[in-house]
Design a protein around this motif. Sequence first.
Motif, mmCIF file in Angstrom:
data_model
loop_
_atom_site.group_PDB
_atom_site.id
_atom_site.type_symbol
_atom_site.label_atom_id
_atom_site.label_comp_id
_atom_site.label_asym_id
_atom_site.label_seq_id
_atom_site.Cartn_x
_atom_site.Cartn_y
_atom_site.Cartn_z
ATOM 1 N N ASN A 94 0.822 -1.211 0.000
ATOM 2 C CA ASN A 94 0.000 0.000 0.000
ATOM 3 C C ASN A 94 0.850 1.253 0.000
ATOM 4 O O ASN A 94 0.427 2.294 -0.483
ATOM 5 C CB ASN A 94 -0.960 0.024 1.185
ATOM 6 C CG ASN A 94 -1.997 1.104 0.988
ATOM 7 O OD1 ASN A 94 -2.722 1.086 0.006
ATOM 8 N ND2 ASN A 94 -2.023 2.080 1.878
ATOM 9 N N GLN A 331 -14.692 -2.245 -1.658
ATOM 10 C CA GLN A 331 -14.166 -1.155 -0.837
ATOM 11 C C GLN A 331 -14.875 -1.150 0.506
ATOM 12 O O GLN A 331 -16.072 -1.437 0.580
ATOM 13 C CB GLN A 331 -14.373 0.185 -1.541
ATOM 14 C CG GLN A 331 -13.631 0.320 -2.860
ATOM 15 C CD GLN A 331 -12.120 0.311 -2.712
ATOM 16 O OE1 GLN A 331 -11.599 0.357 -1.600
ATOM 17 N NE2 GLN A 331 -11.413 0.223 -3.820
ATOM 18 N N PRO A 332 -14.128 -0.808 1.567
ATOM 19 C CA PRO A 332 -14.781 -0.757 2.870
ATOM 20 C C PRO A 332 -15.809 0.377 2.883
ATOM 21 O O PRO A 332 -15.574 1.399 2.244
ATOM 22 C CB PRO A 332 -13.634 -0.467 3.833
ATOM 23 C CG PRO A 332 -12.554 0.086 3.001
ATOM 24 C CD PRO A 332 -12.718 -0.450 1.627
ATOM 25 N N GLY A 339 -13.502 10.552 5.103
ATOM 26 C CA GLY A 339 -12.585 9.414 5.097
ATOM 27 C C GLY A 339 -12.304 8.930 3.692
ATOM 28 O O GLY A 339 -11.665 7.914 3.504
ATOM 29 N N ALA B 17 -11.585 -6.047 2.594
ATOM 30 C CA ALA B 17 -10.917 -4.757 2.769
ATOM 31 C C ALA B 17 -11.240 -4.132 4.123
ATOM 32 O O ALA B 17 -10.406 -3.456 4.710
ATOM 33 C CB ALA B 17 -11.328 -3.824 1.647
ATOM 34 N N GLU B 18 -12.445 -4.387 4.618
ATOM 35 C CA GLU B 18 -12.828 -3.746 5.875
ATOM 36 C C GLU B 18 -12.009 -4.273 7.049
ATOM 37 O O GLU B 18 -11.519 -3.497 7.883
ATOM 38 C CB GLU B 18 -14.318 -3.945 6.129
ATOM 39 C CG GLU B 18 -14.853 -2.835 7.011
ATOM 40 C CD GLU B 18 -16.310 -3.010 7.363
ATOM 41 O OE1 GLU B 18 -16.964 -3.883 6.746
ATOM 42 O OE2 GLU B 18 -16.784 -2.303 8.255
ATOM 43 N N LEU B 21 -8.624 -2.821 6.989
ATOM 44 C CA LEU B 21 -8.585 -1.450 7.483
ATOM 45 C C LEU B 21 -8.489 -1.443 9.021
ATOM 46 O O LEU B 21 -7.692 -0.700 9.596
ATOM 47 C CB LEU B 21 -9.856 -0.734 7.024
ATOM 48 C CG LEU B 21 -9.714 0.676 6.514
ATOM 49 C CD1 LEU B 21 -8.703 0.760 5.389
ATOM 50 C CD2 LEU B 21 -11.063 1.192 6.044
ATOM 51 N N CYS B 22 -9.286 -2.306 9.672
ATOM 52 C CA CYS B 22 -9.252 -2.401 11.145
ATOM 53 C C CYS B 22 -7.883 -2.863 11.603
ATOM 54 O O CYS B 22 -7.300 -2.312 12.549
ATOM 55 C CB CYS B 22 -10.310 -3.376 11.650
ATOM 56 S SG CYS B 22 -11.959 -2.902 11.181
ATOM 57 N N GLU B 25 -5.304 -0.155 11.324
ATOM 58 C CA GLU B 25 -5.423 0.847 12.392
ATOM 59 C C GLU B 25 -4.842 0.325 13.701
ATOM 60 O O GLU B 25 -4.171 1.055 14.429
ATOM 61 C CB GLU B 25 -6.895 1.241 12.562
ATOM 62 C CG GLU B 25 -7.297 2.245 11.512
ATOM 63 C CD GLU B 25 -8.793 2.495 11.449
ATOM 64 O OE1 GLU B 25 -9.554 1.700 12.022
ATOM 65 O OE2 GLU B 25 -9.172 3.487 10.821
ATOM 66 N N VAL B 43 -7.056 0.177 -1.834
ATOM 67 C CA VAL B 43 -8.220 0.165 -0.937
ATOM 68 C C VAL B 43 -8.460 1.577 -0.411
ATOM 69 O O VAL B 43 -7.535 2.218 0.103
ATOM 70 C CB VAL B 43 -7.983 -0.813 0.230
ATOM 71 C CG1 VAL B 43 -9.083 -0.690 1.267
ATOM 72 C CG2 VAL B 43 -7.886 -2.234 -0.286
ATOM 73 N N GLY B 45 -9.193 4.609 1.821
ATOM 74 C CA GLY B 45 -9.090 4.876 3.248
ATOM 75 C C GLY B 45 -7.924 4.189 3.928
ATOM 76 O O GLY B 45 -7.660 4.428 5.094
ATOM 77 N N LEU B 46 -7.201 3.345 3.167
ATOM 78 C CA LEU B 46 -6.093 2.618 3.802
ATOM 79 C C LEU B 46 -4.920 3.554 4.093
ATOM 80 O O LEU B 46 -4.213 3.384 5.080
ATOM 81 C CB LEU B 46 -5.663 1.450 2.899
ATOM 82 C CG LEU B 46 -4.686 0.458 3.510
ATOM 83 C CD1 LEU B 46 -5.230 -0.117 4.802
ATOM 84 C CD2 LEU B 46 -4.373 -0.665 2.535
ATOM 85 N N ALA B 49 -5.668 5.071 7.318
ATOM 86 C CA ALA B 49 -5.587 4.065 8.374
ATOM 87 C C ALA B 49 -4.137 3.750 8.708
ATOM 88 O O ALA B 49 -3.781 3.516 9.854
ATOM 89 C CB ALA B 49 -6.320 2.802 7.931
ATOM 90 N N MET B 50 -3.258 3.752 7.678
ATOM 91 C CA MET B 50 -1.856 3.463 7.919
ATOM 92 C C MET B 50 -1.096 4.710 8.347
ATOM 93 O O MET B 50 0.069 4.628 8.739
ATOM 94 C CB MET B 50 -1.198 2.916 6.646
ATOM 95 C CG MET B 50 -1.588 1.489 6.324
ATOM 96 S SD MET B 50 -0.811 0.948 4.781
ATOM 97 C CE MET B 50 0.897 0.846 5.265
#
Lengths: 342, 188
Positions: A94, A331-332, A339, B17-18, B21-22, B25, B43, B45-46, B49-50
């Motif tokens: 990422n 996607q989440p 966000g 993906a969700e 993400l958790c 975080e 993804v 929002g990643l 999150a990172m």
Amino acid sequence: MFAVICALQFPLVHTGRPWLAYWLLPLPNANGIWVNFRSPLLWDVFAVSTYGTVSFLFWYTGLLPDLATVRDRARHGLRRALYGILSLGWTGSNRAWSHYEKAYLLFAGLSTPLVLSVHSVVSFDFATSVIPGWHTTIFPPYFVAGAIFSGFAMVATLIVIMRKFFRLEHVVTEDHLDVMNRIVIATSLMVGYAYATEVFIAWYSGAAYERYAFLNRAFGPYAWAYWTMVVCNVVVPQLLWLRRVRRSVLLLYPIVILINVGMWFERFVIVVTSLHRDYLPSSWDMFSPTWVDVSLFAGSVGLFLTLMLLFVRFLPAVSLAETKAILPGSQPPARRAGGGHV
Amino acid sequence: MSEGRTLAGVVGLCDDAESLLCAAEAVRAAGYREWDCHTPYPVHGLDQAMGLKNSPIPAICLSAGFAGVGAALLMQWWMSAVDYPVRIGGKPLFSWPAFVPIAFELFVLFSALAIVCSVLVFCRLGRWHSPLHDSDVMRLVTSDRFAVVLCSKDRLFAEREAAALLARAGCGEVRPLYEHEEEDGSLI
């Protein structure tokens, strides 16, 4: 990009001595002279080479994540090694994606004005000359509209076959064909408007040679080419106003094929009808292609199709990563305001 | 279990993906620095999150573009007004409007080359081997799974704690990652 490779052959042949084509570049030489930067022909050298380079880099950058996917799915050792080398060791990290997405967006942003510039510069080659029918200020936007028009028609020609053969109907849907055809109809109107403006200005300017050039186009010995162009590029695409036609492969296919034909005739009309009767009636003649002309044309079609087929055989034709990213549920869900991700 | 091989890190795999993400975080909150997520596609929002910073590529691209304009104008001025001046149509030797198209082309060319070079550097491309490349995980993350990799170089790293952190963060599967892992039999 394959079309650029094909197109590059022609100026190369046109230089007469292709092995000296590097004379087009501003390189230091024994004569101590430089190329003429005021000439649109030289602008074209820069425009086309930049266009070719940037198209290639954009295309290859876009393929990187997919090459990695192909690498990891390849069963054969050699394939795995080759795709591995080509993927430059992409890991799907990422930290990489974050930079990569910015880079890809910038590439897309750069390519858009580049398309406008390359077609404008090509049209300057004509427009800055003194030949009646070429020496017009409408050429840059006219060429840009024509390029987008024929480009979309050509992409539709290829994608319709591809989605059929590779069963990609669920990826390239009727909605996609529909919006592509909307762009085709919009640009068809622009091209039609440009044809009308040319004729109007030829009359309104009062320039005798210009007026004759257009009368000769529409009613002279090459009238058949002119009216083929008008019918294929302006009249036939009007059928795309109908939703049913835009969404039906069987109905739209003949239309896009005719647009390809029409755009070929547009080039023919611009180049041939303007040159075959210019200022001096003593230099008037009819154009008859030699076997070299015909085989160069056939060769360029063959080269394009070969490259295209090799591409769809060995590389992913539809971006895997992009398709995955827009699948439902991929996607989440947005959890907090702002966000989102650009 | 480790059979004398060096541990390169710990991999936690997620199915969607969700949960990734958790997990990202949680790892960030635990204070890790040498870690990464690997995904088949970008993804949303990643990055937040990172806790990744904005990419410097746009700034680099713009600077390279203006360098291209400068180079183009300098080249055209020197070649057509200084080194080999030719007066054409009574126009000034440095008739700048004629030099705009090439300046634009070089803006685009220089920016594009800068983008590619930045991608090669920032995405760390051109490294064909790593513990991850040699493991099965690579095959999963370029297909449809998501991985969080905690690198053993991190100052907080300890195998048990790292594995426990990933399991707590919601990774369905946690694997150790070794240097020079044996290649599996599928390679013909």
